[in-house]
Write a protein that holds these residues in place. Sequence first.
Motif, PDB file in Angstrom:
ATOM      1  N   TYR A  67       7.875 -54.448  21.134  1.00  0.00           N
ATOM      2  CA  TYR A  67       8.651 -53.323  20.163  1.00  0.00           C
ATOM      3  C   TYR A  67       7.834 -53.236  18.723  1.00  0.00           C
ATOM      4  O   TYR A  67       6.664 -54.047  18.384  1.00  0.00           O
ATOM      5  CB  TYR A  67       9.838 -54.507  19.693  1.00  0.00           C
ATOM      6  CG  TYR A  67       9.677 -55.465  18.789  1.00  0.00           C
ATOM      7  CD1 TYR A  67       9.629 -55.149  17.213  1.00  0.00           C
ATOM      8  CD2 TYR A  67       9.306 -56.784  19.178  1.00  0.00           C
ATOM      9  CE1 TYR A  67       9.581 -56.356  16.447  1.00  0.00           C
ATOM     10  CE2 TYR A  67       8.989 -57.900  18.435  1.00  0.00           C
ATOM     11  CZ  TYR A  67       9.250 -57.415  16.958  1.00  0.00           C
ATOM     12  OH  TYR A  67       8.733 -58.504  15.819  1.00  0.00           O
ATOM     13  N   TRP A  91      10.549 -51.414  24.121  1.00  0.00           N
ATOM     14  CA  TRP A  91      10.513 -50.897  25.621  1.00  0.00           C
ATOM     15  C   TRP A  91      10.087 -52.243  26.547  1.00  0.00           C
ATOM     16  O   TRP A  91       9.716 -53.310  25.888  1.00  0.00           O
ATOM     17  CB  TRP A  91       9.588 -49.838  25.870  1.00  0.00           C
ATOM     18  CG  TRP A  91       8.151 -50.368  25.747  1.00  0.00           C
ATOM     19  CD1 TRP A  91       7.427 -50.375  24.794  1.00  0.00           C
ATOM     20  CD2 TRP A  91       7.346 -50.788  26.718  1.00  0.00           C
ATOM     21  NE1 TRP A  91       6.256 -51.054  24.848  1.00  0.00           N
ATOM     22  CE2 TRP A  91       6.281 -51.193  26.238  1.00  0.00           C
ATOM     23  CE3 TRP A  91       7.367 -51.127  28.191  1.00  0.00           C
ATOM     24  CZ2 TRP A  91       4.928 -51.712  26.779  1.00  0.00           C
ATOM     25  CZ3 TRP A  91       6.259 -51.625  28.672  1.00  0.00           C
ATOM     26  CH2 TRP A  91       4.966 -52.200  28.110  1.00  0.00           C
ATOM     27  N   TRP A  99      15.916 -47.187  21.015  1.00  0.00           N
ATOM     28  CA  TRP A  99      15.700 -46.660  19.590  1.00  0.00           C
ATOM     29  C   TRP A  99      16.881 -47.187  18.876  1.00  0.00           C
ATOM     30  O   TRP A  99      17.836 -46.946  19.252  1.00  0.00           O
ATOM     31  CB  TRP A  99      15.399 -45.259  19.392  1.00  0.00           C
ATOM     32  CG  TRP A  99      14.293 -44.489  20.174  1.00  0.00           C
ATOM     33  CD1 TRP A  99      14.116 -43.983  21.454  1.00  0.00           C
ATOM     34  CD2 TRP A  99      13.263 -44.500  19.361  1.00  0.00           C
ATOM     35  NE1 TRP A  99      12.867 -43.717  21.444  1.00  0.00           N
ATOM     36  CE2 TRP A  99      12.125 -43.678  20.270  1.00  0.00           C
ATOM     37  CE3 TRP A  99      12.655 -44.587  17.920  1.00  0.00           C
ATOM     38  CZ2 TRP A  99      10.860 -43.465  20.117  1.00  0.00           C
ATOM     39  CZ3 TRP A  99      11.270 -44.486  17.765  1.00  0.00           C
ATOM     40  CH2 TRP A  99      10.436 -43.801  18.714  1.00  0.00           C
ATOM     41  N   TYR A 106      11.724 -49.515  17.784  1.00  0.00           N
ATOM     42  CA  TYR A 106      11.645 -49.063  19.164  1.00  0.00           C
ATOM     43  C   TYR A 106      11.174 -50.319  20.214  1.00  0.00           C
ATOM     44  O   TYR A 106      10.184 -50.839  19.596  1.00  0.00           O
ATOM     45  CB  TYR A 106      10.474 -47.943  19.233  1.00  0.00           C
ATOM     46  CG  TYR A 106      10.081 -47.508  20.576  1.00  0.00           C
ATOM     47  CD1 TYR A 106      10.884 -46.857  21.187  1.00  0.00           C
ATOM     48  CD2 TYR A 106       8.833 -47.901  21.075  1.00  0.00           C
ATOM     49  CE1 TYR A 106      10.697 -46.271  22.477  1.00  0.00           C
ATOM     50  CE2 TYR A 106       8.529 -47.664  22.694  1.00  0.00           C
ATOM     51  CZ  TYR A 106       9.519 -46.661  23.090  1.00  0.00           C
ATOM     52  OH  TYR A 106       9.370 -46.378  24.308  1.00  0.00           O
ATOM     53  N   THR A 152      14.126 -48.416  27.566  1.00  0.00           N
ATOM     54  CA  THR A 152      13.689 -48.168  26.127  1.00  0.00           C
ATOM     55  C   THR A 152      15.001 -48.134  25.243  1.00  0.00           C
ATOM     56  O   THR A 152      15.979 -47.931  25.738  1.00  0.00           O
ATOM     57  CB  THR A 152      12.745 -46.886  25.879  1.00  0.00           C
ATOM     58  OG1 THR A 152      13.786 -45.832  26.546  1.00  0.00           O
ATOM     59  CG2 THR A 152      11.707 -46.676  26.929  1.00  0.00           C
TER      60      THR A 152
END
Length: 176
Positions: free
Chosen positions: A79, A113, A132, A111, A130
């Motif tokens: 992240y 993932w 946001w 962000y 993922t």
Amino acid sequence: DNNEGKSVVGRLAVSPFLGHEIGLSGYQGEYSVTEESMTGTALDWLSTWGPLEFTGEYAYFDVEEPIGSDLANFFQGGYAQLNYDFWLEFLNNTFLGKGFQDPKLTLVGQYDWALIADDSDAGGGNNKETRWTLGLNYRPMNNFVFKFEYQWNETKNELLEQGDNNGFVASVAMGF
């Protein structure tokens, strides 16, 4: 612990300047009764410039699989997060500021993932996720926070349930 094996864990951090740090972590140990091992490494960082803070982490774990297992043989993810601390003076005379010594608002962008290897016979492919996040945190005092955020999520794997799992999240946290 489900076995007699011992694990070794460590972290080395360097802070070249006040408000900046980079760390390297490691893990090695057995995770099962049949003595398969897992090895992991991680890199993390923190940098601050006045009210702006940039933090993040990347981690990778390699997993030794038991014979005949469908266990994923690696996990990785990371992240990156950017925070901006501020306070609006007119809030001092409202319930948000009255009686608190140094309240703060923080605008947060993050962000995330993750990638989990697929080692199953079903052949669904790797699981990749993922996210946001955009949020606003309110700290009436240093060790207490109210968090309000919106998350946009995406999952890529034919075998996993997919759909619109975007949404608002509200939480409260307290630290010591």
